[in-house]
Design a protein around this motif. Structure first.
Motif, PDB file in Angstrom:
ATOM      1  N   GLY A  39       0.857  -1.032  -0.087  1.00  0.00           N
ATOM      2  CA  GLY A  39      -0.039   0.280   0.044  1.00  0.00           C
ATOM      3  C   GLY A  39       0.935   1.258   0.320  1.00  0.00           C
ATOM      4  N   ILE A  40       0.332   2.040  -0.525  1.00  0.00           N
ATOM      5  CA  ILE A  40       1.034   3.897  -0.210  1.00  0.00           C
ATOM      6  C   ILE A  40      -0.115   4.990   0.341  1.00  0.00           C
ATOM      7  N   THR A  41       0.713   5.140   1.482  1.00  0.00           N
ATOM      8  CA  THR A  41      -0.017   5.999   1.913  1.00  0.00           C
ATOM      9  C   THR A  41       0.464   7.799   2.192  1.00  0.00           C
ATOM     10  N   ILE A  42      -0.453   9.114   1.829  1.00  0.00           N
ATOM     11  CA  ILE A  42       0.120  10.381   1.659  1.00  0.00           C
ATOM     12  C   ILE A  42      -0.590  11.220   2.883  1.00  0.00           C
ATOM     13  N   HIS A  43      -0.331  11.636   3.509  1.00  0.00           N
ATOM     14  CA  HIS A  43      -1.182  12.795   4.258  1.00  0.00           C
ATOM     15  C   HIS A  43      -0.862  14.420   3.784  1.00  0.00           C
ATOM     16  N   PRO A  44      -1.754  14.910   3.066  1.00  0.00           N
ATOM     17  CA  PRO A  44      -1.623  16.044   2.592  1.00  0.00           C
ATOM     18  C   PRO A  44      -2.749  17.475   3.308  1.00  0.00           C
ATOM     19  N   ARG A  45      -1.590  18.182   4.582  1.00  0.00           N
ATOM     20  CA  ARG A  45      -2.010  19.355   5.174  1.00  0.00           C
ATOM     21  C   ARG A  45      -2.276  20.240   3.784  1.00  0.00           C
ATOM     22  N   PRO A  46      -2.904  21.365   4.761  1.00  0.00           N
ATOM     23  CA  PRO A  46      -3.432  22.502   4.056  1.00  0.00           C
ATOM     24  C   PRO A  46      -2.373  23.400   3.167  1.00  0.00           C
ATOM     25  N   GLU A  66      -3.282  -0.227  -2.694  1.00  0.00           N
ATOM     26  CA  GLU A  66      -4.232  -0.042  -1.845  1.00  0.00           C
ATOM     27  C   GLU A  66      -3.423   1.936  -1.849  1.00  0.00           C
ATOM     28  N   LEU A  67      -4.295   2.835  -1.679  1.00  0.00           N
ATOM     29  CA  LEU A  67      -4.103   3.469  -1.795  1.00  0.00           C
ATOM     30  C   LEU A  67      -4.956   4.096  -0.209  1.00  0.00           C
ATOM     31  N   ASN A  68      -4.048   4.786   0.556  1.00  0.00           N
ATOM     32  CA  ASN A  68      -4.912   5.982   1.548  1.00  0.00           C
ATOM     33  C   ASN A  68      -5.016   7.558   2.029  1.00  0.00           C
ATOM     34  N   ILE A  69      -5.469   8.325   2.163  1.00  0.00           N
ATOM     35  CA  ILE A  69      -5.147   9.047   2.175  1.00  0.00           C
ATOM     36  C   ILE A  69      -5.513   9.224   3.607  1.00  0.00           C
ATOM     37  N   GLU A  70      -4.489  10.125   4.307  1.00  0.00           N
ATOM     38  CA  GLU A  70      -4.057  10.583   5.721  1.00  0.00           C
ATOM     39  C   GLU A  70      -4.661  12.560   6.077  1.00  0.00           C
ATOM     40  N   GLY A  71      -5.602  11.914   6.865  1.00  0.00           N
ATOM     41  CA  GLY A  71      -5.722  14.107   7.133  1.00  0.00           C
ATOM     42  C   GLY A  71      -6.939  14.494   7.607  1.00  0.00           C
ATOM     43  N   ALA A  74     -11.455  18.216   6.740  1.00  0.00           N
ATOM     44  CA  ALA A  74     -11.415  20.366   6.564  1.00  0.00           C
ATOM     45  C   ALA A  74     -12.810  19.332   5.023  1.00  0.00           C
ATOM     46  N   GLY A  75     -13.099  20.579   4.589  1.00  0.00           N
ATOM     47  CA  GLY A  75     -13.493  20.697   2.903  1.00  0.00           C
ATOM     48  C   GLY A  75     -12.576  20.337   2.451  1.00  0.00           C
ATOM     49  N   GLU A  76     -12.145  21.006   1.871  1.00  0.00           N
ATOM     50  CA  GLU A  76     -10.689  20.782   0.102  1.00  0.00           C
ATOM     51  C   GLU A  76     -10.745  18.999   1.055  1.00  0.00           C
ATOM     52  N   PHE A  77     -10.286  19.115   2.249  1.00  0.00           N
ATOM     53  CA  PHE A  77      -9.481  17.377   2.248  1.00  0.00           C
ATOM     54  C   PHE A  77     -10.673  16.458   1.744  1.00  0.00           C
ATOM     55  N   ILE A  78     -11.529  17.160   1.944  1.00  0.00           N
ATOM     56  CA  ILE A  78     -13.039  15.678   1.743  1.00  0.00           C
ATOM     57  C   ILE A  78     -13.005  16.026   1.015  1.00  0.00           C
ATOM     58  N   ASP A  79     -13.532  16.868  -0.180  1.00  0.00           N
ATOM     59  CA  ASP A  79     -13.686  16.833  -1.562  1.00  0.00           C
ATOM     60  C   ASP A  79     -12.268  16.027  -2.193  1.00  0.00           C
ATOM     61  N   VAL A  80     -11.430  16.378  -2.278  1.00  0.00           N
ATOM     62  CA  VAL A  80     -10.690  15.220  -2.873  1.00  0.00           C
ATOM     63  C   VAL A  80     -10.583  14.271  -2.775  1.00  0.00           C
ATOM     64  N   VAL A  89      -9.822   6.225   3.818  1.00  0.00           N
ATOM     65  CA  VAL A  89      -9.689   6.745   4.145  1.00  0.00           C
ATOM     66  C   VAL A  89      -8.788   7.698   5.838  1.00  0.00           C
ATOM     67  N   THR A  90      -7.780   7.773   5.986  1.00  0.00           N
ATOM     68  CA  THR A  90      -8.077   7.626   7.767  1.00  0.00           C
ATOM     69  C   THR A  90      -7.958   9.453   8.372  1.00  0.00           C
ATOM     70  N   LEU A  91      -8.354   9.776   8.827  1.00  0.00           N
ATOM     71  CA  LEU A  91      -8.537  10.846   9.489  1.00  0.00           C
ATOM     72  C   LEU A  91      -8.137  10.679  11.098  1.00  0.00           C
ATOM     73  N   VAL A  92      -7.728  12.268  11.003  1.00  0.00           N
ATOM     74  CA  VAL A  92      -6.651  12.450  11.527  1.00  0.00           C
ATOM     75  C   VAL A  92      -6.829  13.354  12.774  1.00  0.00           C
ATOM     76  N   PRO A  93      -6.511  13.671  14.006  1.00  0.00           N
ATOM     77  CA  PRO A  93      -7.399  15.273  14.224  1.00  0.00           C
ATOM     78  C   PRO A  93      -6.109  16.528  14.165  1.00  0.00           C
ATOM     79  N   ASP A  94      -5.601  16.400  13.196  1.00  0.00           N
ATOM     80  CA  ASP A  94      -4.761  16.995  13.276  1.00  0.00           C
ATOM     81  C   ASP A  94      -5.004  18.790  13.500  1.00  0.00           C
TER      82      ASP A  94
END
Length: 239
Positions: A39-46, A66-71, A74-80, A89-94
């Motif tokens: 699998g591959i993970t990325i965590h794009p921040r604002p 598998e692609l896992n997106i962490e973050g 917020a609105g833009e993250f959800i849309d992407v 999708v992994t929700l992180v309280p950053d």
């Protein structure tokens, strides 16, 4: 066997430092898959200081595992995420500007919020995971809000490991068993490395996936990605 998802944020950080597309994140992801990563993970921040929102669609089109997106949801993250539909999708309280993830969700106090943001992801067929600490109340709260999986924040284990592995892993083993009893899928990540990974995985009944970035990319500077991924997979093979 526990699956290895390689977090490529540090590779993206190197790319961004020169304002160009080198190293190319998609090519590194494909190479990691070719070397055995599951699998591959990325965590794009604002602030997009490493992985960017634009990386998500490119990786979604290219990755064959598998692609896992962490973050933080917020609105833009959800849309992407909804537009690209990764496997997980992994929700992180950053908080905005936070250096790195350092705690799990308050799944009880933020239950209404989490329940609301999980629904569109699940409706789109995306597996959901919530970052949590090894606290029974938070695990039960994660189950109550309807997530498919949890991801244990393993920073405390890694920090205590050298002072006493058994004591360091004990709360995680207990929490892992509770999660399994509740029917939650189980992931883990943060500060896991070649020294502590095998021990951790062997003491986590039902562990399905680990996401590792900083330590793995650092090791790859010396060993190369192919040998590094081989060694991480070897740590997981006996779990």
């Amino acid at each position: 066997m526990v699956r290895l998802s390689v977090n490529l944020n540090k590779v993206a950080l190197i790319r961004n430092s020169r304002g160009a597309d080198y190293p190319n994140l998609v090519q590194v992801a494909l190479d990691c898959e070719r070397f055995g990563a599951q699998g591959i993970t990325i965590h794009p921040r604002p602030d997009q200081r490493h992985a960017r929102y634009s990386d998500v669609a490119e990786l979604r089109a290219a990755c064959t595992t598998e692609l896992n997106i962490e973050g933080y949801p917020a609105g833009e993250f959800i849309d992407v995420v909804l537009a690209s539909r990764p496997d997980q999708v992994t929700l992180v309280p950053d908080e905005p500007g936070q250096l790195t993830s350092d705690h799990g969700w308050d799944t009880v106090g933020r239950a209404g919020f989490l329940r609301e943001v999980l629904q569109p992801f699940q409706a789109a067929g995306i597996r959901t995971s919530i970052f949590v600490d090894p606290d029974p109340r938070m695990i039960e709260g994660a189950k109550a809000v309807g997530t498919d999986r949890i991801e244990f924040y393993t920073g405390p284990f890694a920090h205590q490991f050298k002072h006493g592995p058994a004591a360091a892993v004990a709360p995680f083993t207990e929490a892992c068993q509770l999660a399994a009893d509740l029917g939650l899928g189980i992931n883990a990540g943060h500060d896991l490395n070649l020294e502590n990974l095998a021990y951790f995985a062997q003491h986590m009944p039902g562990l399905q996936e680990v996401s590792i970035g900083h330590a793995l990319v650092t090791d790859a500077l010396y060993l190369g990605f192919e040998e590094t991924i081989r060694r991480y997979l070897a740590c997981l093979r006996g779990a």
